[in-house]
Write an enzyme that holds these catalytic residues in place. Structure first.
Site, PDB file in Angstrom:
ATOM      1  N   TYR A   1       5.809 117.140 110.924  1.00 48.85           N
ATOM      2  CA  TYR A   1       6.831 117.111 109.870  1.00 48.85           C
ATOM      3  C   TYR A   1       6.855 118.447 109.111  1.00 48.85           C
ATOM      4  CZ  TYR A   1       8.874 116.226 105.304  1.00 48.85           C
ATOM      5  OH  TYR A   1       9.609 116.339 104.145  1.00 48.85           O
TER       6      TYR A   1
ATOM      7  N   LEU B   1      23.554 107.188 108.333  1.00 49.94           N
ATOM      8  CA  LEU B   1      23.151 105.851 107.883  1.00 49.94           C
ATOM      9  C   LEU B   1      22.027 105.280 108.765  1.00 49.94           C
ATOM     10  CD1 LEU B   1      26.458 104.129 106.722  1.00 49.94           C
ATOM     11  CD2 LEU B   1      24.835 105.493 105.402  1.00 49.94           C
TER      12      LEU B   1
ATOM     13  N   ARG C   1      -2.305 113.405  93.815  1.00 47.07           N
ATOM     14  CA  ARG C   1      -0.979 113.923  94.168  1.00 47.07           C
ATOM     15  C   ARG C   1      -0.210 114.283  92.896  1.00 47.07           C
ATOM     16  NH1 ARG C   1      -3.171 114.108  98.170  1.00 47.07           N
ATOM     17  NH2 ARG C   1      -2.681 113.270 100.236  1.00 47.07           N
TER      18      ARG C   1
ATOM     19  N   GLY D   1      -4.493 112.682 108.191  1.00 52.75           N
ATOM     20  CA  GLY D   1      -3.612 113.758 107.726  1.00 52.75           C
ATOM     21  C   GLY D   1      -3.504 113.885 106.213  1.00 52.75           C
ATOM     22  N   ASP D   2      -4.172 113.020 105.440  1.00 47.22           N
ATOM     23  CA  ASP D   2      -4.080 113.091 103.974  1.00 47.22           C
ATOM     24  C   ASP D   2      -5.063 114.112 103.405  1.00 47.22           C
ATOM     25  OD1 ASP D   2      -2.060 111.376 103.230  1.00 47.22           O
ATOM     26  OD2 ASP D   2      -3.369 109.623 103.037  1.00 47.22           O
TER      27      ASP D   2
ATOM     28  N   HIS E   1       5.492 104.585 100.964  1.00 47.65           N
ATOM     29  CA  HIS E   1       5.086 105.372  99.787  1.00 47.65           C
ATOM     30  C   HIS E   1       4.372 104.509  98.749  1.00 47.65           C
ATOM     31  CE1 HIS E   1       8.334 107.890 101.555  1.00 47.65           C
ATOM     32  NE2 HIS E   1       7.350 108.765 101.430  1.00 47.65           N
TER      33      HIS E   1
ATOM     34  N   PHE F   1       6.640 118.159  96.146  1.00 51.05           N
ATOM     35  CA  PHE F   1       5.381 117.444  96.220  1.00 51.05           C
ATOM     36  C   PHE F   1       5.757 115.948  96.321  1.00 51.05           C
ATOM     37  CE2 PHE F   1       1.960 120.640  96.113  1.00 51.05           C
ATOM     38  CZ  PHE F   1       2.786 121.717  96.344  1.00 51.05           C
ATOM     39  N   ASN F   2       5.271 115.043  95.484  1.00 47.28           N
ATOM     40  CA  ASN F   2       5.558 113.623  95.743  1.00 47.28           C
ATOM     41  C   ASN F   2       6.796 113.128  94.994  1.00 47.28           C
ATOM     42  OD1 ASN F   2       2.761 114.036  96.697  1.00 47.28           O
ATOM     43  ND2 ASN F   2       2.941 111.857  97.152  1.00 47.28           N
TER      44      ASN F   2
HETATM   45  N1  UDP Z   1      -1.553 105.635  99.761  1.00 46.29           N
HETATM   46  C1  UDP Z   1      -2.414 104.562  99.709  1.00 46.29           C
HETATM   47  N2  UDP Z   1      -1.987 103.337 100.156  1.00 46.29           N
HETATM   48  C2  UDP Z   1      -0.725 103.140 100.662  1.00 46.29           C
HETATM   49  C3  UDP Z   1       0.172 104.252 100.702  1.00 46.29           C
HETATM   50  C4  UDP Z   1      -0.279 105.483 100.235  1.00 46.29           C
HETATM   51  O1  UDP Z   1      -3.555 104.683  99.268  1.00 46.29           O
HETATM   52  O2  UDP Z   1      -0.417 102.005 101.078  1.00 46.29           O
HETATM   53  C5  UDP Z   1      -2.000 106.953  99.273  1.00 46.29           C
HETATM   54  C6  UDP Z   1      -1.928 108.035 100.322  1.00 46.29           C
HETATM   55  O3  UDP Z   1      -3.106 108.039 101.097  1.00 46.29           O
HETATM   56  C7  UDP Z   1      -1.773 109.298  99.455  1.00 46.29           C
HETATM   57  C8  UDP Z   1      -1.013 108.783  98.225  1.00 46.29           C
HETATM   58  O4  UDP Z   1      -1.149 107.366  98.229  1.00 46.29           O
HETATM   59  O5  UDP Z   1      -3.022 109.761  99.040  1.00 46.29           O
HETATM   60  C9  UDP Z   1       0.463 109.136  98.268  1.00 46.29           C
HETATM   61  O6  UDP Z   1       0.973 108.709  99.526  1.00 46.29           O
HETATM   62  P1  UDP Z   1       2.516 108.622  99.835  1.00 46.29           P
HETATM   63  O7  UDP Z   1       2.663 108.071 101.211  1.00 46.29           O
HETATM   64  O8  UDP Z   1       3.208 107.923  98.717  1.00 46.29           O
HETATM   65  O9  UDP Z   1       3.012 110.142  99.765  1.00 46.29           O
HETATM   66  P2  UDP Z   1       2.472 111.450 100.557  1.00 46.29           P
HETATM   67  O10 UDP Z   1       1.376 112.018  99.706  1.00 46.29           O
HETATM   68  O11 UDP Z   1       2.019 111.015 101.910  1.00 46.29           O
HETATM   69  O12 UDP Z   1       3.664 112.316 100.575  1.00 46.29           O
END
Ligand code: UDP
Length: 327
Positions: free
Chosen positions: A142, A33, A220, A282-283, A188, A170-171
């Site tokens: 991660y 939790l 994504r 990291g994106d 997210h 994936f997402n």
């Molecule tokens: N993203 C964004 N603004 C936010 C949060 C996320 O533009 O406030 C973008 C992020 O850069 C990525 C996509 O949304 O390209 C999905 O991000 P998320 O954190 O949901 O999932 P991840 O791809 O990191 O697993």
């Protein structure tokens, strides 16, 4: 089957626990939790609140439940960005949790293990969409921590005969009427955008619009958590027949952040203001899964293959649970 679900009070673990119960399985949820919510645990499940670092709690659990048929392991730290700030939480703690669990599981004679893994294994894909033959280059501590655990499983199969499946999501997105996304802090994209529609945030910041994609924002592959849960159940059922497996899990189509925002505007009817901010470290520009293997081998077929149904389900949860589980 009697299944131990670690992290079964969390976003994906709780929905998978509910789907396991609906499919006739018996579920034991183990969750600290620390991030999960007791209200998310299905009432039919046996709930044990304990940390995977607590070896005596694990010893007790396996002594009391000697007949566990399989484990689904969700409990872990899960944020790419946080892992770049606090690498040891991931490289040490995620690994220790899994190693403790495996040690007691094998001693107790557990034969099946399903790992919640990640697309963050593929930071430099040579091909898009990304299939299971892609070279593994973790994008962050991660991703590296999940790769460590995949390697642990490789050796546990060779040495102890444990059968396992690694599901690289994936997402993960979308919600169910009773269980949904409630992270603190939320990072997210879909819940953050929906919080703007609820009036809880003034605007959404898009992290970069200068990527090499058609509209410049990141692409994504969004997959509904019920479809992820079903993939876990299918993988568990097929382990004895097919042996250990690794599957990439997505819908196979990509949507840009701008397309996600537009779909949220359509679904909510709210203008949802946005601003463009800098890129997030990291994106990668594009991540799309090739999920042909799991479709072919297990007959997996998503119930929510389109972005509109995913966001509609998320909006239904966020509208009815504007403060998540009630914090
Ligand atoms: N993203 C964004 N603004 C936010 C949060 C996320 O533009 O406030 C973008 C992020 O850069 C990525 C996509 O949304 O390209 C999905 O991000 P998320 O954190 O949901 O999932 P991840 O791809 O990191 O697993």
């Amino acid at each position: 089957m009697k299944i131990l679900v670690t992290g079964g009070a969390g976003y994906i673990g709780s929905v998978t626990s509910a789907e396991l119960i609906a499919a006739g399985h018996q579920v034991i949820v183990l969750d600290s939790l620390y991030q999960g919510h007791a209200q998310a645990v299905p009432p039919e499940a046996t709930f044990i609140q304990a940390d995977l670092a607590d070896r005596s709690a694990l010893a007790r659990l396996f002594a009391e439940h000697a007949d566990i048929d399989g484990i689904m392991h969700f409990a872990s730290y899960t944020l790419v960005g946080e892992s770049m700030q606090k690498p040891l939480l991931y490289l040490r703690d995620n690994l220790v949790y899994a190693a403790n669990l495996l040690e007691f599981a094998v001693e107790a004679g557990v034969r099946r293990f399903i790992l919640s893994s990640t697309a963050n294994l593929f930071d430099e894909p040579a091909k898009m969409p990304i299939d299971e033959h892609e070279r593994i280059v973790p994008g962050s501590p991660y991703g590296e921590s999940k790769f460590f655990i995949e390697r642990l499983l490789h050796w546990y199969e060779r040495i102890y005969g444990l059968k396992y499946a690694c599901l690289r999501y994936f997402n993960a997105s979308g919600d169910t009427p009773g269980r949904g996304e409630d992270h603190d802090p939320e990072t997210h994209i879909i819940p953050l955008i929906l919080q703007v529609a609820l009036g809880q945030r003034p605007q959404i910041t898009i992290f970069g619009d200068d990527y090499p994609t058609p509209d410049g924002t990141c692409i994504r592959d969004y997959i509904h958590i019920v479809d992820l849960a079903q993939a876990h159940i299918l993988a568990l059922g097929a382990l004895d027949r097919l042996g250990s497996r690794k599957y990439n899990l997505g819908n196979g189509s990509g949507f840009s952040v701008m397309e996600v925002l537009e779909m949220c505007r359509k679904v909510t009817g709210h203008p949802i203001p946005h601003v463009i901010g800098p890129r997030r470290a990291g994106d990668p520009a594009t991540l799309i899964a090739a999920s042909d293997s799991i479709r072919r081998e297990l007959g997996w077929a998503p119930r929510y293959p389109d972005l509109e149904s995913i966001i509609t389900s998320a909006w239904a949860w966020h509208r009815t649970h504007p403060h998540g589980y009630g914090r």
